[in-house]
Design a protein around this motif. Structure first.
Motif, PDB file in Angstrom:
ATOM      1  N   LEU A 422       0.754  -1.121   0.031  1.00  0.00           N
ATOM      2  CA  LEU A 422       0.176  -0.091  -0.148  1.00  0.00           C
ATOM      3  C   LEU A 422       0.837   1.180  -0.018  1.00  0.00           C
ATOM      4  O   LEU A 422       0.456   2.198  -0.527  1.00  0.00           O
ATOM      5  N   ASP A 423       2.024   1.050   0.741  1.00  0.00           N
ATOM      6  CA  ASP A 423       2.751   2.383   0.766  1.00  0.00           C
ATOM      7  C   ASP A 423       3.532   2.585  -0.355  1.00  0.00           C
ATOM      8  O   ASP A 423       3.890   3.813  -0.643  1.00  0.00           O
ATOM      9  N   GLN A 424       3.633   1.700  -1.342  1.00  0.00           N
ATOM     10  CA  GLN A 424       4.209   1.817  -2.609  1.00  0.00           C
ATOM     11  C   GLN A 424       3.771   3.143  -3.388  1.00  0.00           C
ATOM     12  O   GLN A 424       4.058   3.656  -4.036  1.00  0.00           O
TER      13      GLN A 424
ATOM     14  N   GLY B  16     -10.687  10.308   3.171  1.00  0.00           N
ATOM     15  CA  GLY B  16     -10.850  10.342   4.604  1.00  0.00           C
ATOM     16  C   GLY B  16     -11.925   9.779   5.307  1.00  0.00           C
ATOM     17  O   GLY B  16     -12.975  10.250   5.199  1.00  0.00           O
ATOM     18  N   ALA B  17     -11.665   8.982   6.347  1.00  0.00           N
ATOM     19  CA  ALA B  17     -12.904   8.174   6.890  1.00  0.00           C
ATOM     20  C   ALA B  17     -12.944   8.606   8.425  1.00  0.00           C
ATOM     21  O   ALA B  17     -12.984   7.707   8.914  1.00  0.00           O
ATOM     22  N   GLY B  18     -12.476   9.485   8.794  1.00  0.00           N
ATOM     23  CA  GLY B  18     -12.251  10.104  10.126  1.00  0.00           C
ATOM     24  C   GLY B  18     -13.587  10.538  10.449  1.00  0.00           C
ATOM     25  O   GLY B  18     -14.708  10.178  10.037  1.00  0.00           O
ATOM     26  N   PHE B  19     -13.739  11.401  11.493  1.00  0.00           N
ATOM     27  CA  PHE B  19     -15.055  11.905  12.011  1.00  0.00           C
ATOM     28  C   PHE B  19     -15.820  12.618  10.901  1.00  0.00           C
ATOM     29  O   PHE B  19     -16.962  12.438  10.723  1.00  0.00           O
ATOM     30  N   ASP B  39      -9.782   5.759   2.026  1.00  0.00           N
ATOM     31  CA  ASP B  39      -9.039   5.921   2.897  1.00  0.00           C
ATOM     32  C   ASP B  39      -7.813   5.064   3.053  1.00  0.00           C
ATOM     33  O   ASP B  39      -7.728   3.888   2.421  1.00  0.00           O
ATOM     34  N   GLN B  40      -6.651   5.434   3.539  1.00  0.00           N
ATOM     35  CA  GLN B  40      -5.412   4.660   3.380  1.00  0.00           C
ATOM     36  C   GLN B  40      -5.358   3.699   4.387  1.00  0.00           C
ATOM     37  O   GLN B  40      -4.511   2.687   4.453  1.00  0.00           O
ATOM     38  N   ARG B  41      -6.370   3.755   5.428  1.00  0.00           N
ATOM     39  CA  ARG B  41      -6.601   2.370   6.439  1.00  0.00           C
ATOM     40  C   ARG B  41      -7.755   2.110   6.265  1.00  0.00           C
ATOM     41  O   ARG B  41      -8.738   2.588   5.690  1.00  0.00           O
ATOM     42  N   ASN B  42      -8.040   0.539   6.812  1.00  0.00           N
ATOM     43  CA  ASN B  42      -9.208   0.104   6.758  1.00  0.00           C
ATOM     44  C   ASN B  42     -10.080   0.244   7.768  1.00  0.00           C
ATOM     45  O   ASN B  42     -11.264  -0.258   7.780  1.00  0.00           O
TER      46      ASN B  42
END
Lengths: 440, 440
Positions: A422-424, B16-19, B39-42
């Motif tokens: 993912l970081d790539q 972005g899936a923050g608040f 989002d870059q995180r799941n």
């Protein structure tokens, strides 16, 4: 540098706080000895449930407890976070980097890691599961495969991403395959838009003729049926002949996959090499009937790193009950020897075996009892909650399981840690110039 | 490559899936638009409680939920795990590595990271806390300091290891300092043999004249008193002038420490740079009264990465209620515009503020209510449990808190991940030759 203060009482040093080492330490609570427990991690892990962390059913803290917390009530015991690197048998000291810890009695309970039958290069692609970091790493790998498949346009790569190959048909492999199948068919089923996680392919490969070889044959068969009902492809009498980034080789057949989970072989820790002792081909030390190392009556080896024979002359398996019984025997032996006495040799009593397949089925072999299916699963759950160390953990695990059971959800489905895949894509960091927020 | 299928309905892309981002997505559930959340995180993180993960009171999964799970019921919404790397305003596409995601409406809710006032080299020593990985990294750093101190023979180094400096006297810094003090004085108190964790030194440094500047002055004072009762040294009107491996510099005074926790400044994400938009010195985009980017009426910025003025002409702070209200407004605006109408400008309603100091005290400022002490703490707990996303998480957090409260223990005291400080001692790995265990 002698770091352990000497009270004049015999010094018992235990290396490794797994099931074996911890059992020795706890059983020596009221013995007139000074106990030092050395471990390279600060926590004890309930290894039989690591696969549930890898499949997002439990959090790491649910199955791990700080060693200090477990032993805090024992005033004769201290805990040292350090990585043992050798034993100086002449001076009677454990070497841990530049530290030396002197002992009168030494217990080596340093466990085992995965083995790749001489193919250490497979490890990069076929991950085993022995530590919390192994488990969260596997969890990341499994969950990322679904995330990548969702936006993969090449059908061949998509099918590779949605194929999971578990190598090894012992309890860990069987439990892992069942848990991945349920993760895909239940927890993830409604979460994606392009892919259908219920079509994920899960293959369990076993070189021997049947699953769960320690169980009786009809229970192995019951386990195979249960797995197939969950949608797992079971391949027995099939040897893995290669592993790489894009798949696994089974003789002349290739299965494309991005996730190979290794539950096949283990190899013992370096304890045998530290001692220059005689080992079996798994690196386990061949110990005397009192679990001491031949030529070193004050040094003992237990658990996965010891080669101990049962009454039929077969080596005992690397499972928790063996380590715990050896630990109990050893604590009693040390207590007796300190008091000037001695004990008859160690004898193992087989407590039976349990393995679970998913959320509703298990197989149980306990004395004369042979059970498979739903009732067996309840027995398995109760046994595991009972043996989990610490009241809090028991409660949290019970609650998480109840939640998973009722909701089919997986509460800990977090992808954490770094992933080069993912970081790539990231060529910039999300940082610009600073904002002075009235502080510091 | 256009990866989002086009139904003919307007495409709303949320980065972005923050608040903020999540609020927009949820509020668009029944609107005739196609929503894509990138989002870059799941997982979505409940950032206000990250400090509890860092101080071993909660597990990561207690305060984080998979984004897919949160949005699974919305058939018009898809989730993409990807790192946005730019915006093509000409073609109307979000760029994420080699992917391009076309939009009709774009919502940038990409948040903020820590800032070091131009001293980016401090980051290596002074860690901030914005993600789960930040929090587990800090947890490792804090717990390892005690472990190393236990066997450190140099008194100066031992005192450095037992000194914790928190930089920044806003809510995060105050909560962090209180939590570390309780960790040391209660949970760890009886666990060590050579050191006394209750003697750990915790210093909270704030450049402004008082703690919690968004609160009224008597509440700031109450917070300071509560912290001092817990044994925290509070230094206001004190600027950090340097950070390195062995300590922090406050003007001409040096405090030796191995753990600096950074809760001071933040800087916005790269969204402003992607757009070439006008930003403030924190990198936040100066948006129009309808939260759109001047010159780009279809592109909106909300949350920590937006510079929005309140009715007094002051910029709104980077807190959850601001992001959520902006998100709610924006969803309504998009819904109205899709239907051909329009809305008056965004207006923020201040819901008050809460901050907790340890396990028994908090300060609350809510409409005309001003509260400090025990009752305030109960209000704080209820509010945080209520706002935590997901039924399971609420239950688990409540249980963990109850447990911490009753037992003074910290259930998640695990040191995980790699630590060079410990691995340096290891010259060998714990692996020998393989053990053929009848499989594969």
């Amino acid at each position: 540098m002698n770091e352990v203060s000497h009270t004049g009482r015999p010094r018992v040093v235990i290396v490794g706080a797994g099931f074996g080492g911890l059992t020795v330490a706890k059983a020596l609570a009221d013995t007139p000895v000074d106990v030092t427990v050395i471990d390279q991690r600060n926590h004890h892990v309930f290894q039989p449930l690591l696969y549930q962390v890898a499949t997002a059913a439990l959090s790491p803290a649910d199955i791990a407890s700080p060693i200090r917390t477990i032993l805090k009530g024992q005033r004769n015991t201290s805990v040292m976070l350090a990585k043992a690197t050798g034993i100086d048998t002449d001076s009677g000291e454990v070497v841990a980097g530049d530290r030396r810890i002197p002992f009168d009695y030494l217990v080596l309970a340093t466990g085992a890691r995965h083995a790749y039958f001489g193919h250490d290069d497979w490890e990069a692609f076929a991950k085993g599961i022995k530590t919390i970091d192994d488990a969260t790493g596997l969890r990341r790998r499994i969950l990322l495969a679904f995330e990548k498949a969702e936006f993969e346009t090449d059908p061949e790569e998509r099918s590779r991403l949605l194929t999971f190959v578990v190598v090894g048909g012992g309890a860990t492999g069987v439990e892992m395959a069942g848990a991945i199948a349920e993760l895909a068919r239940e927890a993830l089923a409604a979460d994606f838009r392009s892919i259908d996680p219920t079509h994920a392919r899960i293959v369990l490969v076993e070189a021997g003729p049947r699953l769960l070889p320690v169980f009786e044959e009809h229970l192995s068969e019951a386990a195979r049926c249960s797995l197939e009902e969950l949608g797992v492809e079971v391949r027995v009498s099939t040897a893995v002949t290669g592993c790489d980034d894009a798949g696994v080789l089974l003789g002349d057949q290739r299965i494309g996959t991005r996730a190979i989970l290794w539950a096949a072989g283990v190899q013992a820790s370096l304890a045998g090499r530290w001692l220059g002792a005689e080992t079996d081909r798994a690196g386990r030390v061949r110990v005397a009937p009192d679990l001491s190392v031949p030529g070193h009556p004050q040094i003992f080896v237990i658990g996965d790193t010891a080669h101990v024979l049962d009454m039929d002359g077969k080596p005992l398996p690397g499972v928790a009950p063996v380590a715990k019984q050896e630990g109990k025997y050893l604590a009693k032996l040390i207590r007796t020897r300190v008091a000037g006495g001695d004990l008859p040799p160690f004898r193992y009593r087989d407590p039976g075996a349990l393995a679970t397949i998913g959320r509703k089925r298990a197989v149980v072999q306990f004395r004369r009892l042979r059970l498979s299916g739903y009732l067996a699963w309840w027995l398995w759950s109760l046994a595991h909650i009972y043996f989990l160390i610490g009241f809090r953990n028991r409660l949290v695990v019970a609650m998480n399981w109840a939640w998973t059971y009722v909701s089919l959800q997986r509460g800990t489905r977090l992808i954490t840690g770094s992933d080069p895949g993912l970081d790539q894509v990231a060529s910039e960091t999300a940082i610009t110039k600073p904002h002075l927020k009235g502080v510091a």
